[in-house]
Design an enzyme around this catalytic site. Structure first.
Site, PDB file in Angstrom:
ATOM      1  N   GLU A 280       0.832  -1.212   0.000  1.00  0.00           N
ATOM      2  CA  GLU A 280       0.000   0.000   0.000  1.00  0.00           C
ATOM      3  C   GLU A 280       0.867   1.263   0.000  1.00  0.00           C
ATOM      4  O   GLU A 280       0.560   2.255   0.648  1.00  0.00           O
ATOM      5  CB  GLU A 280      -0.974  -0.028   1.187  1.00  0.00           C
ATOM      6  CG  GLU A 280      -1.894  -1.241   1.141  1.00  0.00           C
ATOM      7  CD  GLU A 280      -2.823  -1.353   2.338  1.00  0.00           C
ATOM      8  OE1 GLU A 280      -3.008  -0.352   3.065  1.00  0.00           O
ATOM      9  OE2 GLU A 280      -3.371  -2.457   2.547  1.00  0.00           O
ATOM     10  N   GLU A 386      -5.239  -8.635  -0.544  1.00  0.00           N
ATOM     11  CA  GLU A 386      -6.085  -8.401   0.625  1.00  0.00           C
ATOM     12  C   GLU A 386      -7.480  -8.034   0.151  1.00  0.00           C
ATOM     13  O   GLU A 386      -7.649  -7.178  -0.720  1.00  0.00           O
ATOM     14  CB  GLU A 386      -5.558  -7.252   1.497  1.00  0.00           C
ATOM     15  CG  GLU A 386      -4.240  -7.496   2.175  1.00  0.00           C
ATOM     16  CD  GLU A 386      -3.838  -6.338   3.093  1.00  0.00           C
ATOM     17  OE1 GLU A 386      -4.746  -5.573   3.532  1.00  0.00           O
ATOM     18  OE2 GLU A 386      -2.633  -6.191   3.364  1.00  0.00           O
TER      19      GLU A 386
END
Length: 460
Positions: A280, A386
């Site tokens: 991220e 995810e």
């Protein structure tokens, strides 16, 4: 649409279960209108990769290339396990109280009778406790290891669970410290037991690493956040982290030493690991983790330094490197291309998708399609790294046909998501069953119904 795949019967499913030889063969040209095939041999990135790591990569590359050729493919279903929360956070999960380590690994089996085919455990970030040991990979090997302090025992469980998914729980003595999966926590004196999964090879494993900022005294999730790191107050701090010879860089190497010790323990027992660090990274500046929103060139340098330390300095050839930006929806996260470390340093690409949902896909397009197509250009196997959601359920039936990810990982307690603070769930039991029993999905063994011979990855 390019790459769209639909399964068309039992004969196709049987073909996917052919011996490992078809994974190891690089496919031919995908056709003038199709995407390029991905490299099928891990030695193209690391000539010294272990045989087991090469077989795991060949499995994922083979699934990716089948999809790219427009042939029926399958998806390994994965489950992220937050062992620190399972062990120490009574409000975590679908009932109040601390959980058996590996609770959400076992929960999938409780619901469906089948285990995940992939388990990712979070080696970081600690649980708000000081320090971590470097040079001793197991707390129960020496009483002086700092993990004997309160709330560090989950690291033992993380490594034991990874070994247990790869080799089985319980398992015959194989040189690892606790073949039964049971040990006494050296801080609390309580007996800890991991869930059994049939006693034989049951799937593949990964580590995520929510690394507290280098130099942090306390190791916990709050220290992973940008706003709590020196980067929020010192614009030059991150540059010093990636500059050899600085105190900040030495602190980075100490953290990486902790990671390498545990990866090395697994390497010594033949376990390949999908490592997903610095995820991220494409968050807007000032948001997310301490490594996020930084200058892309400095981020790439951080990745390269980490790679060179783990592979070059520590000789870890059991590691497959996974790069996973956030879904780049334009508000929280931006397009991640500038952050890509390059094919010499990355084996698998993925996305952490918390932007669209099965009920409300992003921009009205098929669910997850924007990210699946966007990752195609990196010429690597694509994974859903995810997600709060299982891929198949009442709201979506064609997800794995429209976007045949090679691996799909559900995040922690989101598998059931009915918990103390959020009584309404994102996945129903019926959704989980629909995913785990689908012919498009590869589950773990331990139940005799996986449809896949995980022991074949162990063959020499």
């Amino acid at each position: 649409m390019r790459g769209r795949v639909r399964l068309v019967g039992a004969g196709v499913a049987a073909g996917l279960l052919a011996p490992l030889t078809w994974w190891a063969t690089r496919p031919g040209a995908a056709g003038s209108n199709g995407p390029r095939p991905v490299p099928a041999d891990l030695r193209a990135r690391n000539p010294h990769a272990t045989p087991a790591a090469r077989r795991v990569y060949a499995l994922l590359a083979g699934l990716e290339n089948r999809a790219r050729r427009g042939e029926p493919s399958r998806t390994v279903i994965g489950q992220h396990v937050e062992l620190h929360n399972e062990r120490y956070n009574a409000s975590y999960g679908d009932y109040r109280g601390t959980k058996q380590p590996g609770y959400y690994y076992k929960k999938a089996h409780d619901i469906t009778g089948r285990f995940p085919g992939f388990v990712e455990v979070d080696l970081g970030p600690g649980y708000g406790q000081p320090g971590w040991a470097v040079g001793e990979p197991r707390s129960y090997s020496r009483s002086s290891w700092p993990s004997c302090r309160r709330c560090w025992g989950y690291v033992d469980d993380a490594v034991d669970l990874a070994l247990g998914v790869w080799a089985g729980l319980p398992r015959p003595a194989d040189g690892s410290y606790h073949p039964s999966g049971t040990h006494v926590d050296c801080a609390s004196g309580t007996r800890v037991s991991l869930p059994g999964n049939g006693g034989g090879p049951a799937g593949i494993v990964g580590f995520s690493f929510h690394q507290p900022y280098p130099g942090s005294t306390v190791k916990g999730f709050e220290q992973t956040r940008y706003q709590n790191s020196p980067a929020a107050r010192d614009s030059g701090w991150f540059g010093r982290v990636v500059t050899p010879g600085t105190a900040e860089h030495q602190a980075l190497l100490l953290d990486l030493g902790y990671l390498a010790d545990h990866l090395g323990y697994l390497a010594a027992h033949g376990v390949p690991v999908l490592l997903r660090p610095y995820h991220e990274m494409n968050a807007r500046p000032g948001h997310g983790f301490w490594w996020a929103g930084q200058d892309p060139a400095a981020y790439r340098k951080l990745w390269h330094l980490t790679y060179d330390y783990l592979v070059g300095s520590r000789g870890l050839h059991n590691v497959l490197f996974v790069w996973s930006p956030s879904a780049w929806e334009g508000t929280f996260a931006r397009e991640p291309g500038d952050y890509y470390p390059g094919g010499r340093y990355v084996d698998i690409v993925g996305v952490d998708d918390y932007t669209d949902t099965p009920q409300r896909p992003f921009r009205g397009r098929p669910w997850t399609e924007v990210w699946y197509r966007g990752l195609e250009r990196y010429d690597r196997p694509r994974v859903m790294a995810e997600s709060f959601h299982v891929p198949l359920g009442s709201a979506q039936h064609s997800t794995l046909s429209d976007t045949p990810w090679v691996l799909w990982t559900v995040w922690g307690q989101a598998l059931t998501y009915a918990n103390v603070s959020s009584p309404t769930g994102k996945n129903t039991a019926e959704d989980v069953k629909a995913t785990y029993t689908s012919s498009q999905v590869i589950t773990g063994s331990g139940d005799g119904r996986t449809g896949f011979d995980w022991a074949s990855l162990h063959k020499t």
